[in-house]
Design an enzyme around this catalytic site. Sequence first.
Site, PDB file in Angstrom:
ATOM      1  N   SER A   1       0.842  -1.191   0.000  1.00  0.00           N
ATOM      2  CA  SER A   1       0.000   0.000   0.000  1.00  0.00           C
ATOM      3  C   SER A   1       0.885   1.253   0.000  1.00  0.00           C
ATOM      4  CB  SER A   1      -0.963  -0.027   1.187  1.00  0.00           C
ATOM      5  OG  SER A   1      -1.968   0.943   1.044  1.00  0.00           O
TER       6      SER A   1
ATOM      7  N   ASP B   1      -9.509  -4.473  -5.418  1.00  0.00           N
ATOM      8  CA  ASP B   1      -8.974  -3.467  -4.501  1.00  0.00           C
ATOM      9  C   ASP B   1      -9.546  -2.099  -4.866  1.00  0.00           C
ATOM     10  OD1 ASP B   1      -7.421  -1.758  -2.934  1.00  0.00           O
ATOM     11  OD2 ASP B   1      -5.608  -2.962  -3.186  1.00  0.00           O
TER      12      ASP B   1
ATOM     13  N   HIS C   1      -7.760  -5.124  -0.804  1.00  0.00           N
ATOM     14  CA  HIS C   1      -6.587  -4.426  -0.261  1.00  0.00           C
ATOM     15  C   HIS C   1      -5.951  -5.273   0.837  1.00  0.00           C
ATOM     16  CE1 HIS C   1      -4.125  -0.902  -0.239  1.00  0.00           C
ATOM     17  NE2 HIS C   1      -4.244  -0.760   1.066  1.00  0.00           N
TER      18      HIS C   1
END
Length: 431
Positions: free
Chosen positions: A296, A381, A410
Amino acid sequence: MKKIVCFLSCITACVLLFSQTPAPLKLVDFVLTPDHANWNYTTGESATVTVTVLKAGVPVKNVVVSYEAGGELLAADKKDKISLAEGTGKIVLGTSVQPGFRYLKTRVTVEGKTYSGEIKLAFSPERIQPTVEQPADFAAFWDTAKAEAAKVPMDAMVTWLPEKSTGTIDVYLVQLQHTRKGQRLYGYLCKPKAPGKYPVLLEVPGAGIKPITPMVSYAERGFITLNIEIHGISPLLSAESYAGISSAFGDYYFHRADNRDQYYYKHVYLGCVRAVDYLCSLPEFDGKNVVVTGGSQGGALTMVTAALDKRVTCLAAFYPALCDLTGYLHGRAGGWPHILGNSNQQYFNKPEVLHTLAYYDVVNFARHIKAPGFYSWGYNDNTTPPTSVFAAVNSVQAPKTIIITPISGHWRFPESNEAAMEWVQQQLVRP
């Protein structure tokens, strides 16, 4: 006395009821199955999704599913309903004439409760090109910034933490000075106790202001590891303290986005380089292997660090953020933190902000990566949308290994972590 006992029993029952572990599965759920096993289509090719509604694993008969479809994170361009006599049916998702993604969102009401599902399918994703442009002085800007930061003494402060160490691994709290005098970067250093020379691994954090923990598992695999906290806060503080600090900081990723020299991420990017400085200064460093990894925001920082610091010999980035931030201005999804998404455009769609973002967009760093990389992400995601990730990874010219698990959002599977570590081990230059 009987009443008191009864009252206490009721309290106990309520405590037990509300303290149960959340269910890992939904009682009623969708299974959404595309007619291409890899979830990939070519532009202009129509996609069809088989929709199944299950309760306790068994198809639910005579249900009505409402659905909508559209371009990734954009308004729906198709809405309809379908009746499923046997709990299953097909929905034509349609196609995309441009490389990118389309989503299908489904909803159903069973016994008064509403449940939802979502799937995103790709159309010629290998042809997705970035929308952000690279400033002519991009490399010069960062070369100057690194040179200025390098003048600041590291002033490393290292404290052994016996309570966090193990029989085979020593753990230390590390403080490093970077970018300007007095500004500190914190992290946990983990070193194998056995004498020898080791590859070094930097793990960079995901978004937020939250505690970090020592990466003992990587050290147990034969690495000297450093995982860092990027906000200048000691990781030894309590979770409660972090929660209070997080509320006070607010949305740091928007801070001074109108000024390329004062944008929040400038000291963060340079702090990652300082962390590599420290790892490479250790006497136990093997002098050959420098690995960086994260997911991320950490995926973004992984790619940025590899581009800024040529000492990095390989990288493993998961679903990187901060990719192709201007996508929203071109009719498609942009990357986290969605600074130019519909709800934010009135504040940030300004020339000075667009000018700044071009110097921080991961796409422009991706173009400068020379080290081999492992990249992994999923299609479902909505935090770091795959359109934005493809825009960045497609821009990498260095050798790359790509592992896509379309069903993941995610998050990542343990198998993806293991594949990344096996790949990293294969990249290491042995004595």
